[in-house]
Scaffold this active site. Structure first.
Site, PDB file in Angstrom:
ATOM      1  N   GLU A 149       0.800  -1.220   0.000  1.00 23.49           N
ATOM      2  CA  GLU A 149       0.000   0.000   0.000  1.00 23.49           C
ATOM      3  C   GLU A 149       0.835   1.273   0.000  1.00 23.49           C
ATOM      4  O   GLU A 149       0.308   2.350  -0.238  1.00 23.49           O
ATOM      5  CB  GLU A 149      -0.982   0.014   1.173  1.00 23.49           C
ATOM      6  CG  GLU A 149      -0.341   0.009   2.532  1.00 23.49           C
ATOM      7  CD  GLU A 149      -1.356   0.367   3.620  1.00 23.49           C
ATOM      8  OE1 GLU A 149      -1.080   0.057   4.780  1.00 23.49           O
ATOM      9  OE2 GLU A 149      -2.396   0.956   3.309  1.00 23.49           O
ATOM     10  N   ASP A 179      -1.711  -6.924  10.688  1.00 28.07           N
ATOM     11  CA  ASP A 179      -1.024  -7.532   9.544  1.00 28.07           C
ATOM     12  C   ASP A 179       0.290  -8.153  10.030  1.00 28.07           C
ATOM     13  O   ASP A 179       1.356  -7.910   9.476  1.00 28.07           O
ATOM     14  CB  ASP A 179      -0.749  -6.472   8.470  1.00 28.07           C
ATOM     15  CG  ASP A 179      -0.243  -7.084   7.168  1.00 28.07           C
ATOM     16  OD1 ASP A 179      -0.412  -8.311   6.978  1.00 28.07           O
ATOM     17  OD2 ASP A 179       0.332  -6.354   6.353  1.00 28.07           O
TER      18      ASP A 179
END
Lengths: 338, 219
Positions: free
Chosen positions: B12, B123
């Site tokens: 990202e 994550d």
């Protein structure tokens, strides 16, 4: 080598016949159960599959123009899927195997979706995005098996859009002329509403989207909304698809693989494919999509995976060939990719 | 003007290495994604940037090894962070299993402390831990999906993600490394809570599609 494969995990009774050289596919016969309303009822579907089994089988044999004696092995999808439906295919396959004295090869339905995708798109080692009515998974091959890098923690993407379509009266049928009714409805929308975007690491959760979307719909029919059904569809599509693209992107970053392969029924969505193509530009990744005809359930993918497995000595005693409704694809050894 | 070098294109964000006041730093820029609706894109990048800075700050105050935040610009989705010189844990596992064992125990401890602070990483994988070269301290990075939560479910997802990243990239070392991780975690949170959390992890794994019961005996 010629292998006959049988698919009957949910709503399709399919028989495929393949060989190990071009043109790989010799026959592809299917019958699809389409409920008049609502979703698939396992019992109703299994009755339909059983009633079509004989017809589909003989269609496949005549299409391939092979005699039963020329077939080297019988492959069958023993799971995952709906119990009553799986049993139809398993019964036919066991019978054929014993009657014809041909080896029986167990095939995992999810692995078969991947393998047919690899064959038809010439992919070598992709991150596989498996999107169907009952499955949402990001998968990649590593050390002997397909490993799950991310999946839905609750309902599948296909399930989300189908149930939403049904609840707001857009379907069934859910797919009209190859376009999902929610995708179609979203084309006229453009206002992003408040629906949760839930990515947990590499996993996604869709149940909150369904709840929020249905709440927005209730407000709409009560006449208290400044948006349209198109906007709700647009938001559902944008949020749900973007979540899937994001987790696939994470898998690409994590594994460094250079291809991404979309398989399963939802892979046919043009809107989703566009998003994947836009994402792929950021990396040096090629997007491949399984042809629509083989994105949905079919017997060819079972036969092809059965052929790969059979070549590596995978067989099962018909007496032990019981169905496995929750057979995960990461439990299956993949000797042919070593 | 110091040289700016693109060192990683993450999922990202792009990471750039440069120097600020002579200190090596990482500029983390959350890039706009063409595939997302513009409103959604801004929403995601803005909120994740702020949240990440906040969470790292909290963890620094608790003394955990996380890179310091030096600058925050949410509208541009930019964070400037301290640069950690070291190796990704993912790479270390294949190189030095004994050291990895020690690190997993320490990491378990840190995650235990993080969870006590009601922070979940979101994550937690072997790619998101950097083992510092100078002292082999495991630095936890990329808090892009982290959030404040006391919910045992969210904490369970952290453990599940760590376990799964081990299963998918280091299938041979799962058992031994996860055992060390739990040792560290238990030392902070106690037997009872850890047991409860592991039950939750089982439940989360059950919810994934088509999980077979026997697979769960592992944990």
């Amino acid at each position: 080598m010629i292998v006959l494969g049988i698919e009957s995990t949910a709503h399709t009774f399919g028989v495929g016949i393949v060989q190990d050289k071009e043109p790989y596919i010799l026959a592809d016969a299917r019958a699809d159960y389409v409920p008049e309303k609502g979703g698939i009822h396992p019992r109703e579907s299994s009755r339909f599959l059983a009633s079509m089994a004989g017809k589909v089988l003989s269609e496949a044999l005549s299409e391939a123009n092979v005699k039963p004696s020329e077939i080297d092995a019988i492959a069958v999808a023993l799971g995952p899927g709906l119990g009553p439906c799986l049993r139809v295919g398993a019964t036919v396959a066991r019978t054929l195997s014993i009657y014809l004295s041909k080896p029986l090869v167990p095939v995992n339905h999810s692995v078969a979706h991947i393998e047919i995708g690899l064959l038809l798109t010439n992919s070598r080692d992709p991150v596989v995005v498996y999107l169907a009515g009952g499955n949402t998974m990001i998968v990649a091959y590593n050390e002997g098996r397909y490993r799950v890098f991310g999946e839905t923690l609750d309902i599948a993407l296909g399930n989300l859009i189908d149930v939403f379509a049904r609840e707001v009266g857009l379907g069934p049928p859910y797919v009209v002329k190859g376009v999902h009714v929610v995708d179609k409805c979203a084309e006229e929308g453009g206002k992003l509403l408040d629906i949760p975007y839930t990515v947990k690491g590499q996993d996604v959760s869709f149940s909150g989207i369904l709840t929020a979307a249905l709440r927005l719909y209730k407000k709409l029919i009560a006449g208290k909304a400044d948006y349209t059904l198109n906007d709700i569809c647009y938001t559902v599509r944008e949020i749900a698809y973007s979540m899937v693209v994001e987790v696939a992107e994470r898998a690409i970053a994590h594994t460094g693989k250079k291809e991404v392969l979309l398989v399963g029924g939802v892979a046919a969505s043009k809107a989703l494919q566009e998003k994947f193509k836009a994402m792929a530009k950021y990396y040096d990744v090629e997007v491949k999509v399984v042809p629509p005809k083989y994105a949905v359930d079919n017997g060819v993918m079972i036969a092809w995976t059965g052929l790969l497995a059979f070549k590596h000595g995978v067989t099962i005693d018909p007496v032990k060939a019981v169905v496995r409704q929750r057979w995960r694809l990461d439990e299956v050894d993949i000797p042919w990719r070593k | 003007m110091a040289k700016i070098e693109l060192i990683r294109k993450g999922a990202e964000a792009y990471l750039y290495k440069t120097y600020m006041l002579g200190i090596p730093v990482i500029i983390k820029h959350r890039i706009s994604k063409e595939y997302r609706d513009k409103v959604l894109d801004y929403r995601i990048r803005y909120h994740r940037t702020i949240l990440e800075a906040k969470i790292i700050g909290t963890l620094r105050l608790r003394g955990l090894p996380v890179p310091a935040v030096l600058l925050v610009d949410p509208a541009k989705a930019i964070l400037v962070l301290e640069y950690i010189e070291g190796t990704m844990l993912k790479e270390l596992i294949s190189r030095d299993i004994e050291l990895s064992k020690r690190i997993f125990m320490e990491l378990g401890k840190y995650i235990g402390i993080m969870h006590s602070e009601s922070i979940v990483h979101g994550d937690l994988t072997t790619s998101n831990v950097i083992v510092r070269q100078s002292d082999n301290k495991p630095f936890i990075i990329d808090f892009g999906l982290a959030h404040y939560s006391n919910d045992i479910e969210d904490q369970g997802v952290d453990i599940h993600l760590m376990l799964r990243s081990l299963e998918s990239t280091h299938p041979k070392h799962v058992d031994v490394l996860f055992k060390e991780f739990l040792k560290g975690y238990t030392s902070v949170r106690g037997e009872e809570y850890t047991r409860k959390l592991l039950d939750k992890v089982k439940e989360i794994r059950m919810r994934g599609r088509y999980v077979e019961e026997r697979r769960l005996k592992k944990i």
